[in-house]
Design a protein around this motif. Structure first.
Motif, mmCIF file in Angstrom:
data_model
loop_
_atom_site.group_PDB
_atom_site.id
_atom_site.type_symbol
_atom_site.label_atom_id
_atom_site.label_comp_id
_atom_site.label_asym_id
_atom_site.label_seq_id
_atom_site.Cartn_x
_atom_site.Cartn_y
_atom_site.Cartn_z
ATOM 1 N N TRP A 181 0.905 -1.199 0.003
ATOM 2 C CA TRP A 181 0.054 0.018 -0.043
ATOM 3 C C TRP A 181 0.870 1.306 0.233
ATOM 4 O O TRP A 181 0.498 2.324 -0.799
ATOM 5 N N LEU A 182 2.030 1.090 0.754
ATOM 6 C CA LEU A 182 2.901 2.367 0.932
ATOM 7 C C LEU A 182 3.621 2.819 -0.193
ATOM 8 O O LEU A 182 3.545 3.987 -1.047
ATOM 9 N N THR A 183 3.958 1.533 -1.170
ATOM 10 C CA THR A 183 4.784 1.686 -2.327
ATOM 11 C C THR A 183 3.870 2.179 -3.444
ATOM 12 O O THR A 183 4.441 3.219 -4.324
ATOM 13 N N CYS A 184 2.607 1.870 -3.382
ATOM 14 C CA CYS A 184 1.646 2.787 -4.151
ATOM 15 C C CYS A 184 1.694 4.365 -4.213
ATOM 16 O O CYS A 184 1.254 4.958 -5.246
ATOM 17 N N SER A 185 2.253 4.893 -3.203
ATOM 18 C CA SER A 185 2.327 6.255 -3.218
ATOM 19 C C SER A 185 3.046 6.774 -4.219
ATOM 20 O O SER A 185 3.095 8.026 -4.489
ATOM 21 N N LEU A 186 4.083 5.995 -4.610
ATOM 22 C CA LEU A 186 5.089 6.470 -5.686
ATOM 23 C C LEU A 186 4.073 7.005 -6.822
ATOM 24 O O LEU A 186 4.685 7.709 -7.826
ATOM 25 N N SER A 187 3.052 6.420 -7.222
ATOM 26 C CA SER A 187 2.237 6.343 -8.246
ATOM 27 C C SER A 187 1.530 7.816 -8.190
ATOM 28 O O SER A 187 1.112 8.365 -9.132
ATOM 29 N N VAL A 188 1.588 8.281 -6.924
ATOM 30 C CA VAL A 188 0.971 9.723 -6.816
ATOM 31 C C VAL A 188 2.140 10.739 -6.928
ATOM 32 O O VAL A 188 1.997 12.114 -7.236
ATOM 33 N N GLY A 189 3.396 10.212 -6.918
ATOM 34 C CA GLY A 189 4.352 11.107 -6.869
ATOM 35 C C GLY A 189 4.855 11.604 -5.607
ATOM 36 O O GLY A 189 5.937 12.320 -5.445
ATOM 37 N N ALA A 190 4.453 11.013 -4.534
ATOM 38 C CA ALA A 190 4.882 11.602 -3.322
ATOM 39 C C ALA A 190 6.197 10.849 -2.787
ATOM 40 O O ALA A 190 6.572 10.058 -3.392
ATOM 41 N N SER A 191 6.894 11.428 -1.845
ATOM 42 C CA SER A 191 8.028 10.878 -1.358
ATOM 43 C C SER A 191 7.673 9.838 -0.207
ATOM 44 O O SER A 191 6.948 10.233 0.604
ATOM 45 N N LEU A 192 8.411 8.753 0.030
ATOM 46 C CA LEU A 192 8.419 7.746 0.801
ATOM 47 C C LEU A 192 9.567 7.702 2.073
ATOM 48 O O LEU A 192 10.611 8.143 1.354
ATOM 49 N N VAL A 193 9.057 7.492 3.162
ATOM 50 C CA VAL A 193 10.306 7.318 4.008
ATOM 51 C C VAL A 193 10.103 5.946 4.428
ATOM 52 O O VAL A 193 8.966 5.242 4.929
ATOM 53 N N LEU A 194 11.253 5.038 4.585
ATOM 54 C CA LEU A 194 11.218 3.742 4.886
ATOM 55 C C LEU A 194 11.968 3.609 6.449
ATOM 56 O O LEU A 194 12.945 4.307 6.418
ATOM 57 N N PHE A 195 11.577 2.570 7.036
ATOM 58 C CA PHE A 195 11.935 2.592 8.502
ATOM 59 C C PHE A 195 12.031 1.150 8.829
ATOM 60 O O PHE A 195 10.990 0.167 8.405
ATOM 61 N N ASP A 196 13.190 0.584 8.980
ATOM 62 C CA ASP A 196 13.317 -1.123 9.418
ATOM 63 C C ASP A 196 13.853 -1.276 10.629
ATOM 64 O O ASP A 196 14.694 -0.624 11.071
ATOM 65 N N GLY A 197 13.184 -2.204 11.446
ATOM 66 C CA GLY A 197 13.694 -2.449 12.666
ATOM 67 C C GLY A 197 12.519 -2.084 13.977
ATOM 68 O O GLY A 197 11.407 -2.003 13.511
ATOM 69 N N ASN A 198 13.156 -2.210 15.129
ATOM 70 C CA ASN A 198 12.432 -1.917 16.223
ATOM 71 C C ASN A 198 11.997 -0.409 16.332
ATOM 72 O O ASN A 198 12.913 0.275 16.429
#
Length: 510
Positions: A181-198
């Protein structure tokens, strides 16, 4: 061909997914904290050709190896012809023992300057999503290119008001549908912030410092995280500059009234708090936010646009103001086109269409309110039935979440004397014991704020509460354990050892 990722939530994971789908391949992913059997239960069914993995991942700052795990996985899945390894915990991981393995940089074409996208039909497959698998092998739900794109863009643009200039974050792993769902934000042209871990490392305010520094405008998380944040005493609005923030999204389980208040009191007064609910089955939501509508404490703002969502009573009639079964009475774009390996469609049919012919029954217990909102009461298979009256577990959890003495809890119905009695297990917060006084307080609070039918017959302290790998509480597994039945797929659980406590309890024999 199927291309899969056994990957942390990192840019290369999204890049691999986009590259695979640009060719018309089908993408599927698992989080690296899955055990080998959990991965085999998923990828073993879908027989991928290419596997992307990192050499490891971090948890609370500690590096954990994935290479050995991958070695065990590929031995059992002969369809895998190529392993692509992304260096993450070390700059030059040793991949010599992995057959047909290559480093991510070596796999890339250094001279490519454009992508030739395969033109796909609307109903061509895009993703394979997996159910939790707590009652057997996970369902492998195949969803279409056009269906997912249309459904998720609707939710992002219309229900979340996401724009090109926005920065969106969702706390998720690659094994949860919120990653797709988050990755589809790229289709809007928005910027994504990714976080991995606790999310509590190096401190409980880690995600909010990130939200400040990255000027996050849409912040997505789970109800469990918000509860833990409140318990930890974090006050994000006072500690950080959240002037860019316009929306907080919460999913995974119902958000309690107290946590609605917490967000508005301690995060920001002027924002849209959207509690949202759907599932991997549709890679989206049945009920979610409305940027131009009011927010009512304890409610999801509206049902999804273009979704014929109702609460059906036991006679199959839509009801308002009553607890009933969540259904969708007409097809929707992102519903699975088929289940992988389900040649005659019987598994697909039994998953959704056995209850009401031709009507999608999702397995959630809800109420549609007079003003069009939705209140979630938990999973239908976890609803309690004392005296023949169905009640949702979420009503009890809402009361328990407000009690500082409790860290966590799980509620089940135990078959007893030709009826069902409510059993409450509580994990005590540090420094508290389950005294008679506290038991009386719990019962009085539930009786006054839910109903006398919700009051547990037994309250028992437990050392831990079992969850799936995607952090869904598993009442059904606890119920089976206390009734001496087999829990078939413990590998779908994050902490399967937690179930050991619930077997053969003397307190439940009287």
């Amino acid at each position: 061909d199927r291309v899969v990722g056994f990957v942390p939530n990192m840019p290369e994971s999204i890049i691999a997914m986009l590259a695979a789908t640009s060719l018309g391949a089908i993408w599927s992913s698992c989080s690296p904290d899955f055990g080998i059997k959990g991965v085999l239960d998923r990828f073993g069914q879908t027989r991928p050709k290419v596997l992307f993995t990192a050499d490891g991942y971090f948890f609370k700052g500690k590096p954990l190896d994935s290479i050995n795990k991958i070695g065990g996985i590929v031995k059992e899945i002969p369809s895998i012809e190529k392993i692509v390894v992304i260096p993450y915990v070390s700059e030059e991981p040793d991949i010599s023992n992995l057959p047909n393995a290559v480093m991510f940089d070596a796999f890339k074409d250094p001279d490519a300057d454009k992508i030739d996208f395969q033109q796909m039909d609307f109903d061509d497959p895009l993703y394979i999503m997996y159910s939790s698998g707590t009652t057997g092998l996970p369902k492998c739900m195949v969803q279409s290119v056009g269906g997912v794109l249309l459904h998720q863009k609707k939710e992002l643009v219309l229900h979340t008001d996401l724009k090109e200039e926005d920065t969106i974050f969702y706390f998720t792993t690659c094994g949860w549908m919120m990653w797709n769902w988050l990755t589809c934000s790229l289709s809007v042209g928005a910027s994504l912030v990714l976080f991995d871990g606790n999310p509590f490392h190096p401190g409980p305010d880690a995600l909010w410092k990130m939200a400040q520094d990255e000027k996050v405008t849409v912040f997505g998380t789970s109800a469990g995280y918000i509860e833990a944040l409140k318990t930890a005493g974090v006050k994000p609005g006072k500690q950080f500059d959240l002037s860019a923030l316009k929306s907080v999204l919460s999913t995974g389980s119902p958000l309690s009234d107290e946590n609605f208040e917490f967000i508005y009191n301690e995060v920001k007064e002027d924002l849209q708090l959207a509690s949202i609910s759907g599932g991997s089955d549709l890679n989206g939501c049945f009920a979610l936010g409305n940027p131009i509508g009011p927010v009512y404490t304890g409610e999801l703002q509206c049902r999804g646009l273009g979704m014929k969502v109702y609460a059906y009573d036991e006679s199959g009639k839509p009801v308002v103001g009553q607890q009933a079964e969540l259904v969708c009475a007409a097809p929707f774009p992102s519903m699975p086109i088929f289940f992988w390996g389900d040649e005659d469609g019987s598994k697909y049919h039994s998953a959704y269409f056995d209850e009401y012919p031709g009507i999608w029954t999702h397995g959630d217990f809800i109420m549609v309110t007079e003003h069009g909102g939705v209140i979630m009461f938990g999973r239908s298979d976890a609803t309690l039935n004392p005296g023949g009256v169905r009640i949702g577990t979420a009503e009890i959890y809402r009361r328990l979440d407000a009690m500082e003495e409790l860290e966590d809890s799980v509620i089940v119905g135990q078959s007893w004397n030709n009826d069902v009695r409510v059993i409450l297990f509580v994990k005590m917060a540090k420094g508290f014991d389950l005294t008679d006084e506290l038991q009386n307080k719990i019962r009085a609070d539930i009786r006054a704020n839910a109903s006398p039918r919700h009051v547990p017959a037994k309250i028992i302290a437990c050392p831990d509460v079992p969850y799936t790998l995607n952090m869904k509480k598993v009442e059904l597994a606890v119920k089976k354990t206390i009734e001496g039945k087999e829990v078939k797929n413990k590998d779908a659980l994050k902490n399967p050892e937690a179930l050991d406590f619930f077997g053969g309890l003397e307190e439940l024999k009287s």
